[in-house]
Design an enzyme around this catalytic site. Structure first.
Site, PDB file in Angstrom:
ATOM      1  N   ASP A  64       0.844  -1.203   0.000  1.00  0.00           N
ATOM      2  CA  ASP A  64       0.000   0.000   0.000  1.00  0.00           C
ATOM      3  C   ASP A  64       0.880   1.256   0.000  1.00  0.00           C
ATOM      4  O   ASP A  64       0.381   2.381  -0.041  1.00  0.00           O
ATOM      5  CB  ASP A  64      -1.035  -0.012   1.130  1.00  0.00           C
ATOM      6  CG  ASP A  64      -0.422  -0.060   2.515  1.00  0.00           C
ATOM      7  OD1 ASP A  64       0.828  -0.125   2.633  1.00  0.00           O
ATOM      8  OD2 ASP A  64      -1.189  -0.042   3.501  1.00  0.00           O
ATOM      9  N   SER A  65       2.217   1.062  -0.017  1.00  0.00           N
ATOM     10  CA  SER A  65       3.138   2.178  -0.282  1.00  0.00           C
ATOM     11  C   SER A  65       2.800   2.830  -1.612  1.00  0.00           C
ATOM     12  O   SER A  65       3.240   3.951  -1.884  1.00  0.00           O
ATOM     13  CB  SER A  65       4.591   1.679  -0.297  1.00  0.00           C
ATOM     14  OG  SER A  65       4.731   0.545  -1.131  1.00  0.00           O
TER      15      SER A  65
ATOM     16  N   ASP B 187      -1.002  -6.199  -0.066  1.00  0.00           N
ATOM     17  CA  ASP B 187      -1.297  -5.555   1.213  1.00  0.00           C
ATOM     18  C   ASP B 187      -2.799  -5.381   1.386  1.00  0.00           C
ATOM     19  O   ASP B 187      -3.499  -4.973   0.451  1.00  0.00           O
ATOM     20  CB  ASP B 187      -0.673  -4.149   1.229  1.00  0.00           C
ATOM     21  CG  ASP B 187       0.541  -4.060   2.129  1.00  0.00           C
ATOM     22  OD1 ASP B 187       0.712  -4.924   3.015  1.00  0.00           O
ATOM     23  OD2 ASP B 187       1.326  -3.120   1.934  1.00  0.00           O
TER      24      ASP B 187
ATOM     25  N   LYS C 128      -0.920  -9.453   3.099  1.00  0.00           N
ATOM     26  CA  LYS C 128      -0.115  -8.962   4.242  1.00  0.00           C
ATOM     27  C   LYS C 128      -0.971  -7.978   5.026  1.00  0.00           C
ATOM     28  O   LYS C 128      -1.722  -7.197   4.416  1.00  0.00           O
ATOM     29  CB  LYS C 128       1.167  -8.285   3.756  1.00  0.00           C
ATOM     30  CG  LYS C 128       1.952  -7.612   4.880  1.00  0.00           C
ATOM     31  CD  LYS C 128       3.347  -7.208   4.459  1.00  0.00           C
ATOM     32  CE  LYS C 128       3.459  -5.864   3.795  1.00  0.00           C
ATOM     33  NZ  LYS C 128       2.940  -4.712   4.584  1.00  0.00           N
TER      34      LYS C 128
ATOM     35  N   GLU D  60      -0.968  -5.436   8.849  1.00  0.00           N
ATOM     36  CA  GLU D  60      -0.109  -4.833   9.872  1.00  0.00           C
ATOM     37  C   GLU D  60      -0.643  -5.100  11.272  1.00  0.00           C
ATOM     38  O   GLU D  60      -1.861  -5.052  11.492  1.00  0.00           O
ATOM     39  CB  GLU D  60      -0.025  -3.313   9.644  1.00  0.00           C
ATOM     40  CG  GLU D  60       0.639  -2.943   8.329  1.00  0.00           C
ATOM     41  CD  GLU D  60       0.752  -1.434   8.112  1.00  0.00           C
ATOM     42  OE1 GLU D  60       0.449  -0.652   9.044  1.00  0.00           O
ATOM     43  OE2 GLU D  60       1.158  -1.045   7.011  1.00  0.00           O
TER      44      GLU D  60
ATOM     45  N   GLU E  67       9.820  -3.949  10.133  1.00  0.00           N
ATOM     46  CA  GLU E  67      10.192  -2.660   9.533  1.00  0.00           C
ATOM     47  C   GLU E  67      10.780  -1.717  10.578  1.00  0.00           C
ATOM     48  O   GLU E  67      10.164  -1.465  11.633  1.00  0.00           O
ATOM     49  CB  GLU E  67       8.953  -2.016   8.868  1.00  0.00           C
ATOM     50  CG  GLU E  67       9.281  -0.660   8.247  1.00  0.00           C
ATOM     51  CD  GLU E  67       8.249  -0.130   7.272  1.00  0.00           C
ATOM     52  OE1 GLU E  67       7.278  -0.858   6.953  1.00  0.00           O
ATOM     53  OE2 GLU E  67       8.417   1.026   6.833  1.00  0.00           O
TER      54      GLU E  67
HETATM   55  O1  KIV Z   1       3.581  -1.052   1.566  1.00  0.00           O
HETATM   56  C1  KIV Z   1       4.732  -1.502   1.454  1.00  0.00           C
HETATM   57  O2  KIV Z   1       5.425  -1.326   0.429  1.00  0.00           O
HETATM   58  C2  KIV Z   1       5.276  -2.260   2.573  1.00  0.00           C
HETATM   59  C3  KIV Z   1       6.750  -2.518   2.586  1.00  0.00           C
HETATM   60  C4  KIV Z   1       7.454  -1.282   2.976  1.00  0.00           C
HETATM   61  C5  KIV Z   1       7.108  -3.663   3.446  1.00  0.00           C
HETATM   62  O3  KIV Z   1       4.562  -2.614   3.463  1.00  0.00           O
END
Ligand code: KIV
Length: 269
Positions: A49-50, A88, A118, A120, A185
């Site tokens: 989600d970056s 994510d 993934k 958090e 992280e």
């Molecule tokens: O959103 C993302 O790219 C991430 C990485 C920084 C691990 O969660």
């Protein structure tokens, strides 16, 4: 370049840990980048989600919606042949109820084509992890600096030594809940080392030192595409931002100077 066409599976990552072989992961948000990373032999591609920051231009990852993630995950899945694609789960798609979490993770798998999701958090999401794993959706955890909690954490600051015990306990809980791996992280190297030694599942580090079982970077950081700020732990493997700037300037000069396109011969009758 990648010669082994056999797709990477979850159990391959766990095998890697037991053999002491490092796992490689980069982020991608579209099919072209995914195809390139895959051809180079990357093990796993994270549709992070970056993308909210590096693709959408937002200040945080919080505006990223499930529809946006499904859209980009579908593109990445089309480009990746061998690499394992992990998507994510965005903010508020897994915290409200188990039923919503199942439905939302299901969309990333069913519509997006991801092999895993993934999310958090530690203790607070252990029940979500267990539920998803129980119905057959592989889950990767994410501890330490968790960008979806940026406001509660007070910014994107490296986590401190005093949080080590809590992070280790959260990692244990994620493993017990059935997570197949956990991203660590921006935590101290020694905390990452202890967690990596304690867990039987792989740890994937980002700003967490060299002792993790694998490493992940945001591809836009690693390739020099995102120039707003560069996290201190990033290694630049290319400077594509500068390459694009000079290529664009050359194109502009060619068009304005009448050098592109070149005149073509008339088609013979
Ligand atoms: O959103 C993302 O790219 C991430 C990485 C920084 C691990 O969660």
């Amino acid at each position: 370049m990648n010669k082994q066409a056999k797709p990477v599976r979850i159990h391959d990552l766990i095998d890697r840990k037991s053999r002491g072989q490092k796992i490689t992961m980069l982020t991608a948000y579209d099919a072209t980048m995914a195809r390139l990373l895959d051809r180079a032999g990357i093990d796993t591609i994270l549709v992070g989600d970056s993308l909210g920051m590096v693709v959408m231009g937002c200040e945080t990852t919080l505006p990223v919606t499930l529809d946006i993630m499904v859209h980009h995950t579908r593109a990445v899945s089309r480009g990746a042949r061998r690499a394992l694609v992990i998507a994510d789960m965005p903010f508020l798609t897994y915290q409200v109820s188990l039923a919503e979490a199942v439905r939302h993770a299901g969309r990333l798998i069913q519509e997006g084509g991801a092999a895993a999701v993934k999310l958090e958090g530690g203790r607070a999401v252990a029940d979500v992890v267990a539920r998803l794993v129980n119905i057959g959706i592989p889950v990767m955890g994410h501890l330490g600096l968790t960008p979806q909690s940026v406001h509660q954490l007070g910014g994107y600051r490296r986590r401190s030594d005093s949080e080590a015990a809590q992070t280790l306990e959260d990692a244990r809980l994620l493993q017990q809940a059935g997570a197949f791996a956990v991203v660590l992280e921006s935590i101290p190297d020694e905390t990452a080392r202890a967690i990596t030694a304690e867990l039987s599942i792989p740890t994937i580090g980002i700003g967490a030192g060299p002792h993790c079982d694998g490493q992940v970077l945001v591809s836009y950081d690693a390739f020099g595409l995102f120039q707003e700020f560069v996290p201190p732990f990033v290694k630049r493997y290319a400077n594509l931002g500068e390459t694009i700037l000079s290529a664009t300037a050359e194109y502009i000069a060619d068009v304005q100077g009448g050098r592109f396109p070149a005149a073509r011969k008339p088609i013979a009758k």
